[in-house]
Design a protein around this motif. Structure first.
Motif, PDB file in Angstrom:
ATOM      1  N   GLY A   1       6.454   1.763   2.655  1.00 34.20           N
ATOM      2  CA  GLY A   1       5.243   1.753   1.844  1.00 34.20           C
ATOM      3  C   GLY A   1       4.024   1.314   2.624  1.00 34.20           C
ATOM      4  N   TRP A   2       4.197   0.330   3.506  1.00 35.86           N
ATOM      5  CA  TRP A   2       3.083  -0.125   4.341  1.00 35.86           C
ATOM      6  C   TRP A   2       2.608   0.994   5.272  1.00 35.86           C
ATOM      7  CZ3 TRP A   2      -0.741  -3.206   4.761  1.00 35.86           C
ATOM      8  CH2 TRP A   2      -1.289  -3.562   5.994  1.00 35.86           C
ATOM      9  N   ARG A   3       3.543   1.751   5.807  1.00 33.19           N
ATOM     10  CA  ARG A   3       3.162   2.866   6.680  1.00 33.19           C
ATOM     11  C   ARG A   3       2.436   3.949   5.894  1.00 33.19           C
ATOM     12  NH1 ARG A   3       8.770   3.561  10.220  1.00 33.19           N
ATOM     13  NH2 ARG A   3       8.472   1.737  11.579  1.00 33.19           N
ATOM     14  N   LEU A   4       2.861   4.194   4.659  1.00 35.30           N
ATOM     15  CA  LEU A   4       2.168   5.172   3.822  1.00 35.30           C
ATOM     16  C   LEU A   4       0.735   4.721   3.535  1.00 35.30           C
ATOM     17  CD1 LEU A   4       4.976   6.006   1.224  1.00 35.30           C
ATOM     18  CD2 LEU A   4       4.309   7.351   3.219  1.00 35.30           C
ATOM     19  N   THR A   5       0.546   3.420   3.397  1.00 34.25           N
ATOM     20  CA  THR A   5      -0.787   2.879   3.142  1.00 34.25           C
ATOM     21  C   THR A   5      -1.662   2.950   4.380  1.00 34.25           C
ATOM     22  OG1 THR A   5       0.142   1.351   1.501  1.00 34.25           O
ATOM     23  CG2 THR A   5      -2.046   0.840   2.346  1.00 34.25           C
ATOM     24  N   GLN A   6      -1.080   2.637   5.538  1.00 35.77           N
ATOM     25  CA  GLN A   6      -1.845   2.597   6.784  1.00 35.77           C
ATOM     26  C   GLN A   6      -2.096   3.972   7.378  1.00 35.77           C
ATOM     27  OE1 GLN A   6      -3.037  -0.519   6.345  1.00 35.77           O
ATOM     28  NE2 GLN A   6      -2.970  -0.746   8.543  1.00 35.77           N
ATOM     29  N   ASN A   7      -1.192   4.920   7.112  1.00 29.04           N
ATOM     30  CA  ASN A   7      -1.331   6.246   7.697  1.00 29.04           C
ATOM     31  C   ASN A   7      -1.182   7.300   6.603  1.00 29.04           C
ATOM     32  OD1 ASN A   7      -1.547   8.374   9.455  1.00 29.04           O
ATOM     33  ND2 ASN A   7       0.432   8.053  10.448  1.00 29.04           N
TER      34      ASN A   7
ATOM     35  N   PHE B   1      -1.122   5.318  -2.427  1.00 31.92           N
ATOM     36  CA  PHE B   1       0.236   4.856  -2.665  1.00 31.92           C
ATOM     37  C   PHE B   1       0.261   3.608  -3.543  1.00 31.92           C
ATOM     38  CE2 PHE B   1       3.703   1.985  -1.298  1.00 31.92           C
ATOM     39  CZ  PHE B   1       4.780   2.720  -1.785  1.00 31.92           C
ATOM     40  N   MET B   2      -0.728   2.728  -3.406  1.00 30.72           N
ATOM     41  CA  MET B   2      -0.750   1.501  -4.182  1.00 30.72           C
ATOM     42  C   MET B   2      -1.026   1.758  -5.656  1.00 30.72           C
ATOM     43  SD  MET B   2       0.147  -0.453  -1.876  1.00 30.72           S
ATOM     44  CE  MET B   2       0.224  -1.866  -2.958  1.00 30.72           C
ATOM     45  N   ASP B   3      -1.537   2.933  -5.996  1.00 32.92           N
ATOM     46  CA  ASP B   3      -1.812   3.288  -7.393  1.00 32.92           C
ATOM     47  C   ASP B   3      -0.784   4.269  -7.957  1.00 32.92           C
ATOM     48  OD1 ASP B   3      -4.133   1.728  -7.337  1.00 32.92           O
ATOM     49  OD2 ASP B   3      -5.305   3.385  -6.510  1.00 32.92           O
ATOM     50  N   ALA B   4       0.287   4.501  -7.207  1.00 26.47           N
ATOM     51  CA  ALA B   4       1.274   5.499  -7.618  1.00 26.47           C
ATOM     52  C   ALA B   4       2.143   4.988  -8.758  1.00 26.47           C
ATOM     53  CB  ALA B   4       2.153   5.875  -6.425  1.00 26.47           C
ATOM     54  N   TYR B   5       2.781   5.924  -9.459  1.00 29.45           N
ATOM     55  CA  TYR B   5       3.708   5.609 -10.536  1.00 29.45           C
ATOM     56  C   TYR B   5       5.091   6.147 -10.187  1.00 29.45           C
ATOM     57  CZ  TYR B   5      -0.477   4.532 -13.262  1.00 29.45           C
ATOM     58  OH  TYR B   5      -1.655   3.993 -13.700  1.00 29.45           O
ATOM     59  N   LYS B   6       6.112   5.559 -10.819  1.00 29.21           N
ATOM     60  CA  LYS B   6       7.483   5.957 -10.525  1.00 29.21           C
ATOM     61  C   LYS B   6       7.755   7.377 -10.979  1.00 29.21           C
ATOM     62  CE  LYS B   6      12.251   4.365 -11.102  1.00 29.21           C
ATOM     63  NZ  LYS B   6      13.105   3.305 -11.688  1.00 29.21           N
ATOM     64  N   GLY B   7       7.294   7.732 -12.163  1.00 31.00           N
ATOM     65  CA  GLY B   7       7.507   9.073 -12.681  1.00 31.00           C
ATOM     66  C   GLY B   7       8.916   9.284 -13.213  1.00 31.00           C
TER      67      GLY B   7
ATOM     68  N   LEU C   1       5.036  12.407   6.058  1.00 31.01           N
ATOM     69  CA  LEU C   1       5.746  11.809   4.923  1.00 31.01           C
ATOM     70  C   LEU C   1       4.774  11.449   3.806  1.00 31.01           C
ATOM     71  CD1 LEU C   1       8.292  10.667   3.622  1.00 31.01           C
ATOM     72  CD2 LEU C   1       7.872   8.517   4.844  1.00 31.01           C
ATOM     73  N   ALA C   2       3.649  10.833   4.164  1.00 30.97           N
ATOM     74  CA  ALA C   2       2.669  10.448   3.144  1.00 30.97           C
ATOM     75  C   ALA C   2       2.096  11.670   2.438  1.00 30.97           C
ATOM     76  CB  ALA C   2       1.551   9.634   3.788  1.00 30.97           C
ATOM     77  N   THR C   3       1.860  12.732   3.179  1.00 27.67           N
ATOM     78  CA  THR C   3       1.301  13.948   2.586  1.00 27.67           C
ATOM     79  C   THR C   3       2.287  14.583   1.602  1.00 27.67           C
ATOM     80  OG1 THR C   3       0.008  14.365   4.600  1.00 27.67           O
ATOM     81  CG2 THR C   3       0.335  16.213   3.104  1.00 27.67           C
ATOM     82  N   VAL C   4       3.566  14.655   1.992  1.00 28.39           N
ATOM     83  CA  VAL C   4       4.575  15.256   1.116  1.00 28.39           C
ATOM     84  C   VAL C   4       4.745  14.427  -0.154  1.00 28.39           C
ATOM     85  CG1 VAL C   4       7.024  15.813   0.902  1.00 28.39           C
ATOM     86  CG2 VAL C   4       5.793  16.390   3.003  1.00 28.39           C
TER      87      VAL C   4
ATOM     88  N   TRP D   1      -1.764  -7.169   5.792  1.00 35.74           N
ATOM     89  CA  TRP D   1      -0.533  -7.840   5.389  1.00 35.74           C
ATOM     90  C   TRP D   1      -0.742  -9.330   5.599  1.00 35.74           C
ATOM     91  CZ3 TRP D   1       3.617  -6.240   2.883  1.00 35.74           C
ATOM     92  CH2 TRP D   1       4.795  -6.986   2.957  1.00 35.74           C
ATOM     93  N   HIS D   2      -0.562 -10.107   4.536  1.00 34.55           N
ATOM     94  CA  HIS D   2      -0.864 -11.534   4.604  1.00 34.55           C
ATOM     95  C   HIS D   2      -0.098 -12.254   5.701  1.00 34.55           C
ATOM     96  CE1 HIS D   2      -3.392 -11.438   1.193  1.00 34.55           C
ATOM     97  NE2 HIS D   2      -2.465 -11.277   0.286  1.00 34.55           N
TER      98      HIS D   2
END
Length: 288
Positions: free
Chosen positions: A135-141, A160-166, A146-149, A268-269
């Motif tokens: 998830g962090w990689r999807l946020t950063q890139n 990604f941080m606003d996504a829903y499970k569906g 993978l993020a595009t698909v 990332w904290h």
């Protein structure tokens, strides 16, 4: 297949130790991972190793074997517990005539050594950590393949941080989304151009555990940029003293501001690479 003249068949068996076809029973898919751990443990149980040698084996071999599976999919809780049970029985094993006695709780052994444990991994938590890393990689890139698909299929038009499970989504996406909640709790905003950070709603305040701050009712500003002097590009101390409680003023004034107009971005904290630039006593560090 017709264009390139490539022969194909239904399914291709296993890939990196996992079945290609995911059926209804997810536990059955990962049973092979369990069996490999149990087989390896059974072989080592005949060796006369010291307790230190057993510790190295458990950490470096037994607990590392499912790393690929847990880095891609969320394992059922029952599977994680079965793996831990096999490792526990090996650690506390007796002999063939006498049943082993578990002299200490496994929860205590999973604590770090400085807290009285041995540092064994909680496989379920380790699984979530691996998925949170995706998830962090999807946020950063967000422009990666993978993020595009995933974005086009599951959260079109949103981050990604606003996504829903569906509903009726894949097993892989469900696992990543489970770690979404873990990731969301540990992310915060690094103050850059100050345009997109909400004072009241976003985690930008350099103080754990929530990294959020509640200003006084009299504060009129809604964005962090309202707290900064646009001419000198420094914190407006008068506005901050007036709008926040006294204990919150010093941490806010200690946040360094960008001199070159860097954009606001999520950080990332607890990223160890940023500890050298931390503000003492705040538990917060910033990316350069």
């Amino acid at each position: 297949m017709e264009t390139l003249g490539i022969q194909s068949k239904e399914g291709f068996g296993e890939y990196l130790g996992l079945q290609e076809d995911f059926g209804h029973s997810k536990k059955a898919i990962f049973v092979e991972v369990q069996d490999k751990i149990k087989t390896r443990i059974a072989g080592w149980a005949e060796q006369f190793l010291s307790q230190a040698g057993n510790e190295v084996f458990v950490k470096a071999v037994a607990m590392a074997m499912p790393n690929y599976a847990i880095s891609c999919f969320k394992l059922p809780i029952g599977v994680c517990r079965d793996m831990e049970k096999a490792i526990r029985n090996y650690w506390w094993r007796g002999n063939k005539q006498k049943k082993s006695v578990h002299q200490m709780s496994w929860d205590r052994l999973m604590k770090q050594k400085r807290f009285g444990g041995l540092g064994f991994k909680d496989i379920q938590c380790f699984n979530l950590a691996f998925l949170a890393k995706i998830g962090w990689r999807l946020t950063q890139n967000p422009v990666s393949l993978l993020a595009t698909v995933l974005r086009d299929k599951y959260f079109l038009g949103d981050s990604f941080m606003d996504a829903y499970k569906g509903r009726k989504t894949s097993w892989g996406w469900k696992g990543i989304f489970e770690a979404h909640k873990v990731l969301k709790q540990e992310l915060g905003w690094r103050v850059g151009d100050k345009s997109s950070i909400s004072i009241r709603d976003d985690p930008w305040f350099p103080k754990p555990p929530t990294f959020r701050v509640r200003p006084r009712v009299c504060l009129q500003g809604t964005k962090v940029c309202d707290l900064i002097d646009p001419v000198s590009n420094t914190w407006n101390a008068d506005v901050i003293y007036e709008g926040f409680e006294r204990d919150d003023v010093v941490p806010i004034l200690s946040i360094p501001l960008s001199r070159i107009g860097c954009c606001d971005r999520l950080v990332w904290h607890y990223n160890v690479t940023r500890i050298t630039r931390s503000n003492p006593g705040t538990g917060w560090w910033y990316a350069s």
